[in-house]
Design an enzyme around this catalytic site. Structure first.
Site, PDB file in Angstrom:
ATOM      1  N   SER A 296       0.838  -1.206   0.000  1.00 32.04           N
ATOM      2  CA  SER A 296       0.000   0.000   0.000  1.00 32.04           C
ATOM      3  C   SER A 296       0.866   1.247   0.000  1.00 32.04           C
ATOM      4  O   SER A 296       1.625   1.488   0.939  1.00 32.04           O
ATOM      5  CB  SER A 296      -0.910   0.002   1.226  1.00 32.04           C
TER       6      SER A 296
ATOM      7  N   HIS B 278      -1.210  -1.174  -4.327  1.00 33.46           N
ATOM      8  CA  HIS B 278      -2.475  -0.896  -3.630  1.00 33.46           C
ATOM      9  C   HIS B 278      -2.546   0.609  -3.354  1.00 33.46           C
ATOM     10  O   HIS B 278      -1.636   1.188  -2.747  1.00 33.46           O
ATOM     11  CB  HIS B 278      -2.552  -1.692  -2.332  1.00 33.46           C
TER      12      HIS B 278
ATOM     13  N   ASP C  26      -4.811   3.716  -1.781  1.00 31.49           N
ATOM     14  CA  ASP C  26      -5.901   4.039  -0.850  1.00 31.49           C
ATOM     15  C   ASP C  26      -6.396   5.461  -1.053  1.00 31.49           C
ATOM     16  O   ASP C  26      -5.677   6.425  -0.770  1.00 31.49           O
ATOM     17  CB  ASP C  26      -5.408   3.872   0.589  1.00 31.49           C
TER      18      ASP C  26
ATOM     19  N   MET D 205      -9.026   8.217   0.150  1.00 33.61           N
ATOM     20  CA  MET D 205      -9.907   8.536   1.301  1.00 33.61           C
ATOM     21  C   MET D 205     -10.461   9.949   1.152  1.00 33.61           C
ATOM     22  O   MET D 205      -9.723  10.853   0.744  1.00 33.61           O
ATOM     23  CB  MET D 205      -9.115   8.473   2.603  1.00 33.61           C
TER      24      MET D 205
ATOM     25  N   MET E  60     -12.179   4.570  -0.328  1.00 30.16           N
ATOM     26  CA  MET E  60     -12.835   4.776   0.970  1.00 30.16           C
ATOM     27  C   MET E  60     -13.541   6.118   0.891  1.00 30.16           C
ATOM     28  O   MET E  60     -13.162   7.102   1.535  1.00 30.16           O
ATOM     29  CB  MET E  60     -11.783   4.742   2.095  1.00 30.16           C
TER      30      MET E  60
ATOM     31  N   MET F 274     -11.453  -5.900   5.485  1.00 26.01           N
ATOM     32  CA  MET F 274     -10.661  -4.942   6.262  1.00 26.01           C
ATOM     33  C   MET F 274     -10.307  -5.581   7.604  1.00 26.01           C
ATOM     34  O   MET F 274     -11.192  -5.964   8.379  1.00 26.01           O
ATOM     35  CB  MET F 274     -11.445  -3.648   6.503  1.00 26.01           C
TER      36      MET F 274
ATOM     37  N   GLY G 205      -8.957   3.879   7.197  1.00 28.12           N
ATOM     38  CA  GLY G 205      -8.678   5.301   7.391  1.00 28.12           C
ATOM     39  C   GLY G 205      -7.220   5.600   7.699  1.00 28.12           C
ATOM     40  O   GLY G 205      -6.752   6.698   7.431  1.00 28.12           O
ATOM     41  N   PHE G 206      -6.529   4.628   8.249  1.00 28.47           N
ATOM     42  CA  PHE G 206      -5.149   4.880   8.661  1.00 28.47           C
ATOM     43  C   PHE G 206      -4.287   3.636   8.458  1.00 28.47           C
ATOM     44  O   PHE G 206      -4.773   2.514   8.631  1.00 28.47           O
ATOM     45  CB  PHE G 206      -5.094   5.269  10.153  1.00 28.47           C
ATOM     46  N   GLY G 207      -3.020   3.870   8.131  1.00 26.04           N
ATOM     47  CA  GLY G 207      -2.060   2.781   8.108  1.00 26.04           C
ATOM     48  C   GLY G 207      -1.519   2.564   9.512  1.00 26.04           C
ATOM     49  O   GLY G 207      -1.778   3.357  10.425  1.00 26.04           O
ATOM     50  N   GLY G 208      -0.788   1.482   9.684  1.00 28.55           N
ATOM     51  CA  GLY G 208      -0.058   1.260  10.926  1.00 28.55           C
ATOM     52  C   GLY G 208      -0.879   0.810  12.121  1.00 28.55           C
ATOM     53  O   GLY G 208      -0.428   0.921  13.252  1.00 28.55           O
TER      54      GLY G 208
ATOM     55  N   GLY H  92      -4.840  -4.440   6.112  1.00 27.29           N
ATOM     56  CA  GLY H  92      -4.663  -3.796   7.411  1.00 27.29           C
ATOM     57  C   GLY H  92      -3.898  -4.656   8.395  1.00 27.29           C
ATOM     58  O   GLY H  92      -4.302  -5.779   8.694  1.00 27.29           O
ATOM     59  N   GLY H  93      -2.759  -4.137   8.845  1.00 30.12           N
ATOM     60  CA  GLY H  93      -1.998  -4.838   9.877  1.00 30.12           C
ATOM     61  C   GLY H  93      -1.373  -6.147   9.435  1.00 30.12           C
ATOM     62  O   GLY H  93      -1.060  -7.000  10.271  1.00 30.12           O
TER      63      GLY H  93
ATOM     64  N   GLY I 163       1.139  -2.161   4.098  1.00 31.67           N
ATOM     65  CA  GLY I 163       1.646  -0.800   3.992  1.00 31.67           C
ATOM     66  C   GLY I 163       2.868  -0.596   4.858  1.00 31.67           C
ATOM     67  O   GLY I 163       4.011  -0.687   4.402  1.00 31.67           O
ATOM     68  N   SER I 164       2.628  -0.363   6.156  1.00 30.79           N
ATOM     69  CA  SER I 164       3.729  -0.069   7.073  1.00 30.79           C
ATOM     70  C   SER I 164       4.773  -1.172   7.106  1.00 30.79           C
ATOM     71  O   SER I 164       5.972  -0.885   7.149  1.00 30.79           O
ATOM     72  CB  SER I 164       3.195   0.108   8.498  1.00 30.79           C
TER      73      SER I 164
HETATM   74  C1  DX5 Z   1      -6.340   1.440   5.628  1.00 30.90           C
HETATM   75  C2  DX5 Z   1      -5.901   1.146   4.213  1.00 30.90           C
HETATM   76  C3  DX5 Z   1      -4.795   0.184   4.128  1.00 30.90           C
HETATM   77  C4  DX5 Z   1      -3.522   0.649   4.783  1.00 30.90           C
HETATM   78  C5  DX5 Z   1      -2.840  -0.567   5.322  1.00 30.90           C
HETATM   79  O1  DX5 Z   1      -7.485   2.179   5.604  1.00 30.90           O
HETATM   80  O2  DX5 Z   1      -6.978   0.608   3.471  1.00 30.90           O
HETATM   81  O3  DX5 Z   1      -4.546  -0.213   2.788  1.00 30.90           O
HETATM   82  O4  DX5 Z   1      -2.655   1.329   3.918  1.00 30.90           O
HETATM   83  O5  DX5 Z   1      -1.742  -0.146   6.045  1.00 30.90           O
HETATM   84  P1  DX5 Z   1      -1.011  -1.102   7.099  1.00 30.90           P
HETATM   85  O6  DX5 Z   1      -0.489  -2.272   6.320  1.00 30.90           O
HETATM   86  O7  DX5 Z   1       0.044  -0.211   7.646  1.00 30.90           O
HETATM   87  O8  DX5 Z   1      -2.043  -1.521   8.114  1.00 30.90           O
HETATM   88 ZN    ZN Z   2      -6.506  -0.272   1.451  1.00 32.24          ZN
END
Ligand code: DX5
Ligand code: ZN
Length: 216
Positions: free
Chosen positions: A8, A33, A35, A37, A68, A137, A142-145, A176-177, A197-198
């Protein structure tokens, strides 16, 4: 099918997007990927079409676009023109999901549906055959990490069962995660596509991290 790894770009360095796109091109990543928002459907704003256009100019792999946003039908043709290969809308954001899926496919893209952590898989009983990718999900969008929600394993299994019983060709994506601590178990439960992502971009060597995920 061997699993698809979709890093991501939300966790990329936005001041060095070209560098990070080229890194993904060189790596074993399968998809990009993306995202998107809107600050309404989720409590955050990421980036929109001009940034996607910049990414698309450098990406040499399919763009997996995760919307999103509320009322995503407004922008289906726009994302097709920006070269999205997969366009994923949220179940919770679509009043007429079946119509949205038809519109995505008519625009030449694969159609994805994302489910928030609280949304049961059974709500897809009557349209699973129309969906190319279900994105479960595994954090609140809404957020990474954020930390992975363990209940996701049960949802993967329930979704896999629904797909098999319906003779559908739908792929299961987890978003996610995702880390090396849960990737293998997710694939064992039935996941086909892992978004990370992270775990990828905050690692010391993203290319090696992607390879690790691919091999697990
Ligand atoms: C969250 C996004 C994810 C996000 C995942 O709303 O849809 O794609 O980037 O990030 P990580 O892998 O850090 O949870
Ligand atoms: Zn995503």
């Amino acid at each position: 099918m061997t699993k698809i790894i979709a890093p991501s770009l939300l966790a990329a360095d936005f001041a060095n997007l070209q560098r990070d796109c080229e890194m993904l091109n060189e790596s074993k990543a399968d998809w990009f990927h993306i995202d998107i928002m809107d600050g309404v459907f989720v409590p955050n704003i990421s980036f929109g079409m001009p940034v996607l256009k910049a990414i698309a100019a450098h990406a040499k792999k399919p763009l997996d676009v995760h919307l999103m946003i509320v009322d995503p039908d407004r922008y289906i043709e726009t994302f097709a023109a920006l070269n999205a290969a997969v366009l994923t809308v949220h179940y919770e954001a679509c009043t007429h999901l079946h119509r949205s899926l038809q519109k995505i496919k008519a625009s030449g893209m694969k159609a994805g549906v994302a489910l928030n952590p609280h949304t049961p898989v059974a709500l897809l009983n009557d349209c699973i055959q129309d969906i190319d990718v279900v994105c479960l999900m595994s954090v609140n969008p809404g957020f990474g990490g954020q930390s992975f929600i363990e209940q996701t394993y049960a949802k993967v299994k329930a979704l896999k069962k629904l797909i098999e019983e319906s003779n559908a060709d739908t792929k299961i994506e987890i978003d996610g995660g995702v880390t090396d601590q849960n990737a293998e178990a997710l694939v064992d439960a039935g996941a086909d596509i892992l978004v990370a992502g992270s775990f990828v971009f905050k690692s010391e060597n993203p290319i090696a991290t992607i390879e690790t995920l691919k091999q697990l």
